[in-house]
Design a protein around this motif. Structure first.
Motif, PDB file in Angstrom:
ATOM      1  N   ASP A 107       0.977  -1.133  -0.135  1.00 47.33           N
ATOM      2  CA  ASP A 107      -0.050  -0.102  -0.022  1.00 47.33           C
ATOM      3  C   ASP A 107       0.915   1.140  -0.146  1.00 47.33           C
ATOM      4  O   ASP A 107       0.496   2.325  -0.707  1.00 47.33           O
ATOM      5  N   LEU A 108       1.986   1.286   0.748  1.00 45.79           N
ATOM      6  CA  LEU A 108       2.811   2.260   0.871  1.00 45.79           C
ATOM      7  C   LEU A 108       3.475   2.364  -0.510  1.00 45.79           C
ATOM      8  O   LEU A 108       3.570   3.818  -0.709  1.00 45.79           O
ATOM      9  N   LEU A 110       2.511   1.539  -3.503  1.00 45.47           N
ATOM     10  CA  LEU A 110       1.597   1.976  -4.760  1.00 45.47           C
ATOM     11  C   LEU A 110       0.911   3.009  -4.712  1.00 45.47           C
ATOM     12  O   LEU A 110       0.282   3.795  -5.560  1.00 45.47           O
ATOM     13  N   SER A 111       0.908   3.610  -3.452  1.00 48.77           N
ATOM     14  CA  SER A 111       0.038   5.100  -3.344  1.00 48.77           C
ATOM     15  C   SER A 111       0.914   6.233  -3.764  1.00 48.77           C
ATOM     16  O   SER A 111       0.642   7.282  -3.284  1.00 48.77           O
ATOM     17  N   LYS A 112       2.056   5.810  -4.293  1.00 47.83           N
ATOM     18  CA  LYS A 112       3.080   6.850  -4.373  1.00 47.83           C
ATOM     19  C   LYS A 112       3.147   7.277  -6.035  1.00 47.83           C
ATOM     20  O   LYS A 112       2.576   6.325  -7.006  1.00 47.83           O
ATOM     21  N   PRO A 113       3.455   8.341  -6.800  1.00 51.68           N
ATOM     22  CA  PRO A 113       3.378   8.834  -7.700  1.00 51.68           C
ATOM     23  C   PRO A 113       4.321   8.050  -8.799  1.00 51.68           C
ATOM     24  O   PRO A 113       5.223   8.704  -9.515  1.00 51.68           O
ATOM     25  N   LEU A 114       4.140   6.793  -8.925  1.00 48.30           N
ATOM     26  CA  LEU A 114       5.068   6.100 -10.051  1.00 48.30           C
ATOM     27  C   LEU A 114       4.388   4.804 -10.402  1.00 48.30           C
ATOM     28  O   LEU A 114       3.581   4.307  -9.660  1.00 48.30           O
TER      29      LEU A 114
ATOM     30  N   LEU B  55      -6.273   5.789  -4.141  1.00 47.51           N
ATOM     31  CA  LEU B  55      -4.561   6.025  -4.239  1.00 47.51           C
ATOM     32  C   LEU B  55      -4.071   5.117  -5.102  1.00 47.51           C
ATOM     33  O   LEU B  55      -2.891   4.763  -5.051  1.00 47.51           O
ATOM     34  N   ILE B  57      -4.335   1.586  -5.441  1.00 42.54           N
ATOM     35  CA  ILE B  57      -4.067   0.598  -4.916  1.00 42.54           C
ATOM     36  C   ILE B  57      -4.993  -0.699  -5.263  1.00 42.54           C
ATOM     37  O   ILE B  57      -4.524  -1.741  -5.643  1.00 42.54           O
ATOM     38  N   LYS B  75      -1.671  10.054 -11.489  1.00 43.65           N
ATOM     39  CA  LYS B  75      -0.394   9.698 -10.298  1.00 43.65           C
ATOM     40  C   LYS B  75       0.224  10.768  -9.966  1.00 43.65           C
ATOM     41  O   LYS B  75       0.469  10.954  -8.636  1.00 43.65           O
ATOM     42  N   LEU B  78      -0.772  12.288  -6.486  1.00 45.02           N
ATOM     43  CA  LEU B  78      -0.518  11.554  -5.425  1.00 45.02           C
ATOM     44  C   LEU B  78       0.826  12.500  -4.808  1.00 45.02           C
ATOM     45  O   LEU B  78       0.992  12.098  -3.443  1.00 45.02           O
TER      46      LEU B  78
END
Lengths: 387, 340
Positions: A107-108, A110-114, B55, B57, B75, B78
């Motif tokens: 989760d940590l 995938l919730s980032k902008p990549l 988000l 996921i 994206k 985020l």
């Protein structure tokens, strides 16, 4: 973009540095380099171990620089890095993806902008650090040893870094895919080792069939030569001989040759059938091998690049030319002792020539294509999955 | 659909997992900027799925919506969002400080800002002294506090906190509540997903109660409680007379039940009279009437349903509705007898 990639690489390095197994592998590399450095040549060309001179005439076996390079490639890389260190690396990194996919961790990330594809591929590449760092350190140390002890400063040794890393990446791609599919480190590890064993079996089968094919081709060649010579004997005219005794001997010889010609022709037919079968089976084995990663050949590329075939030790690449090969069977229809020896050397030389003739594209290109296909499936699965 | 006043606007978000499980059945809601928004619901209500869709996921089956002015799924947006997942797992080989930098790098936060904010956040969550220690050695509460810190490393405009007080001791919980209020003061929008209704109630501006993949209640807590606010009067039993009979001289019967002559609705339970009014003077005649009849008054207080009451009511109502729908479906399927 680079910051994110760097973050994943730094994290992977820290993960490695936190694992004892990484440092154990590094220590083993160090011990092996010391062992290599301890072996040397005396001024008489004898093998020395530390300060002790043996009576083994090493110089006759291989020149000093070739010995070190051969030991580096076949023992250091071929045995230690390509087997020992790779198994340790697999054991150490098989859990990377299953742990990465665990709830709360994925989760940590995938919730980032990549993008997921980039995240997966970067994580995969970063996981190759284990082997890349091991081989870099090992090669750098061996470069010094070969330079100082062997007198050959060979920058081409550093080709082993991309080659061994590529070799490991073929296996790790399978491990990553299995890790994503099963989410279990131990399952991914065991199945990857089984896959590696399967590659090994295919490689063994292909090599065996190649040897069989070469043997059959040699047999056919011997029978063809023998038949040619027998036909000459049969076609010779005894009346052309001067004395009666010579004519009688020639006539007898003609009778023997005629009798042997029939069995030789039958043997040739059988040898040709056998050759055709071996060619077919070998073709199948080669086709299977072509789509699989070629781990052994990948490592062997280094030997091809670093050591000239003519410099290889005699038992690896014998020169059959000093032996006068009479390509025919004796009067009993058997191979002579000289011929057996010559055939063995010829076979080994032919095998070496055949293996060295395989193109880099076939070895690396098809292996990388396999890896790309496996990674594409893994990336697709990683990208489509809900976490 | 997008507007500057809302950090989040969602319209009929749906998610059906493989196997046919419908986690979200069309969630629509709006979250105003600068507010603390509580996303509540029982297990399996779809709260986490909704947050995970926002988000990236989890992939939605359908999602029309905007987050911080960009379509959901963008994206780059985020980089302006912070997230504390439920049961957060940091790489255990990292120290607390390294964990914050790791997340900051993934969020493309510039190094100088990352350093500055990491120091401040570790101080704020009380982990300054543990900054150089590996996360593997942290307690659950410490990891959770570090999780809150990492959610703020990029100075986000919108923060999602999934069970932020999970595993945190009472002191830590109060600390996190204070942090939530501080975030609101800083102008951040905070979406809190929690089971601990009492904690949410004390800090949230608005809530959405989700049940069965749908938003069943949505709005300010006071608005949701409207109609259930009022004065509650508890009395001793008085002979054979019920509460309704005791108050009947003041009441008129209407379709909606009993009302005072001044219009306020009155509800009765055993020994309890509840008047829907926030004006105490309107309830005095009821007190006077009971006292006139010699009824002993046990207590008299202003009552407001708690968030838990609202939550339970929403869940029960939803379950009744689902049960009713099932019965109706079963009845429709059952072959009718006695025909032909």
């Amino acid at each position: 973009m680079l910051t994110q990639t760097l973050a994943l690489f730094i994290d992977s390095y820290r993960e490695l540095a936190a694992k004892k197994i990484f440092w154990i592998a590094m220590a083993i590399s160090g011990v092996l380099v010391l062992a290599l450095a301890a072996v040397g040549y005396s001024s008489d060309g004898n093998l020395t171990l530390l300060w002790y001179e043996t009576s083994f005439p090493a110089e006759n076996f291989a020149p000093r620089d070739v010995f070190y390079k051969y030991a580096f490639i076949n023992l250091g890389l071929g045995v230690w890095l390509a087997w020992g260190a790779s198994i340790l690396a697999l054991a150490s990194t098989a859990g990377v993806f299953p742990e990465f996919l665990a709830g709360g961790a994925i989760d940590l990330a995938l919730s980032k902008p990549l993008s997921r594809t980039r995240l997966f591929l970067t994580k995969f590449a970063a996981s190759l650090l284990f082997v890349a760092l091991q081989v870099t350190v090992f090669t750098a140390l061996c470069f010094l040893v070969i330079g100082v002890r062997g007198g050959a400063w060979e920058p081409a040794l550093f080709l082993s870094i991309p080659v061994v890393t590529a070799f490991y990446s073929f296996l790790y791609a399978v491990c990553a895919l299995l890790g994503i599919l099963t989410r279990s480190a131990i399952t991914a590890l065991i199945l990857t080792l089984l896959f590696w064993f399967f590659i090994f079996l295919v490689h063994g089968a292909e090599s065996g069939l190649l040897t069989w094919r070469l043997q059959n081709e040699t047999r056919v060649h011997i029978y063809e030569t023998t038949i040619e010579q027998l036909e000459d004997r049969v076609e010779s005219d005894p009346l052309e001989r001067e004395t009666t005794r010579e004519r009688a001997e020639a006539w007898n010889d003609q009778q023997v040759a005629e009798a042997r010609l029939t069995s030789a022709r039958a043997n040739l037919e059988s040898a040709r059938e056998s050759r055709d079968s071996s060619v077919t089976y070998h073709r199948y084995a080669l086709a299977v091998k072509t789509v699989l990663p070629k781990t052994a050949e990948t490592i062997a590329l280094l030997e091809r690049w670093l050591i000239d075939a003519a410099d290889l030790p005699e038992f690896v690449n014998p020169d059959p030319s000093p032996v006068q090969i009479e390509m025919r069977l004796d009067d009993e229809g058997e191979m002579t002792e000289e011929m057996r020896e010559a055939q063995g050397k010829l076979m080994q030389a032919e095998l070496q020539r055949e293996l060295r003739s395989r193109s880099v594209w076939w070895v690396l290109g098809t292996s990388l294509a396999f890896e790309a296909a496996v990674l594409a499936i893994a990336a697709w699965r990683f990208g489509r999955r809900d976490f | 659909m997008t507007d500057a006043a809302h950090a989040l606007t969602l319209d009929r978000v749906e998610k059906t997992y493989r196997g046919g499980v419908r986690a979200l059945q069309g969630v629509s809601l709006k979250v105003e900027r600068g507010q603390i928004f509580g996303l509540l619901g029982p297990n399996g209500a779809g709260k986490s799925t909704l947050v995970k869709i926002l988000l990236g996921i989890v992939r939605p089956s359908r999602c029309d919506g905007m987050m911080l002015g960009a379509p959901v799924g963008d994206k780059e947006t985020l980089t302006r969002v912070g997230y504390l997942p439920e049961h957060i797992r940091f790489p255990e080989h990292l120290t607390g400080e390294q964990s914050l930098h790791y997340v900051g790098r993934l969020l493309k936060t510039p190094r100088a800002e990352r350093r500055r904010r990491a120091d401040a956040l570790l101080e704020r969550v009380g982990l300054s002294e543990w900054r150089k220690k590996r996360v593997g050695g942290y307690s659950k509460g410490m990891k959770q506090r570090l999780g809150v810190a990492q959610a703020l490393i990029n100075d986000p405009e919108l923060v999602f906190l999934d069970e932020p007080t999970d595993g945190v001791d009472p002191v830590g919980r109060r600390h996190i509540r204070e942090m939530l209020l501080q975030m609101r003061e800083e102008g951040k929008t905070v979406v809190v997903n929690s089971h601990l209704l009492g904690e949410v109630e004390s800090v949230t501006d608005r809530v959405a109660i989700m049940v069965g993949g749908l938003v069943r209640r949505f709005g300010k807590i006071d608005d949701l409680a409207a109609g259930q606010l009022g004065y509650q009067l508890e009395h001793e039993p008085h002979g054979e007379k019920t509460s309704a009979e005791l108050v009947s001289p003041l009441c008129v019967q209407t379709d909606g039940g009993c009302r005072l002559k001044t219009g306020e609705r009155v509800h009765f339970e055993r020994g309890v009279v509840r008047v829907e009014s926030s004006d105490a003077s309107r309830v005095q005649p009821v007190l006077d009437e009971l006292r006139r009849q010699g009824v002993v008054i046990r207590s008299f207080r202003y009552s407001r349903p708690s968030l838990e009451d609202l939550f339970i009511a929403a869940v029960e109502e939803s379950e009744e509705r689902i049960g009713g729908e099932r019965t109706a479906r079963r009845d429709r399927r059952r072959p009718k007898r006695g025909r032909g």
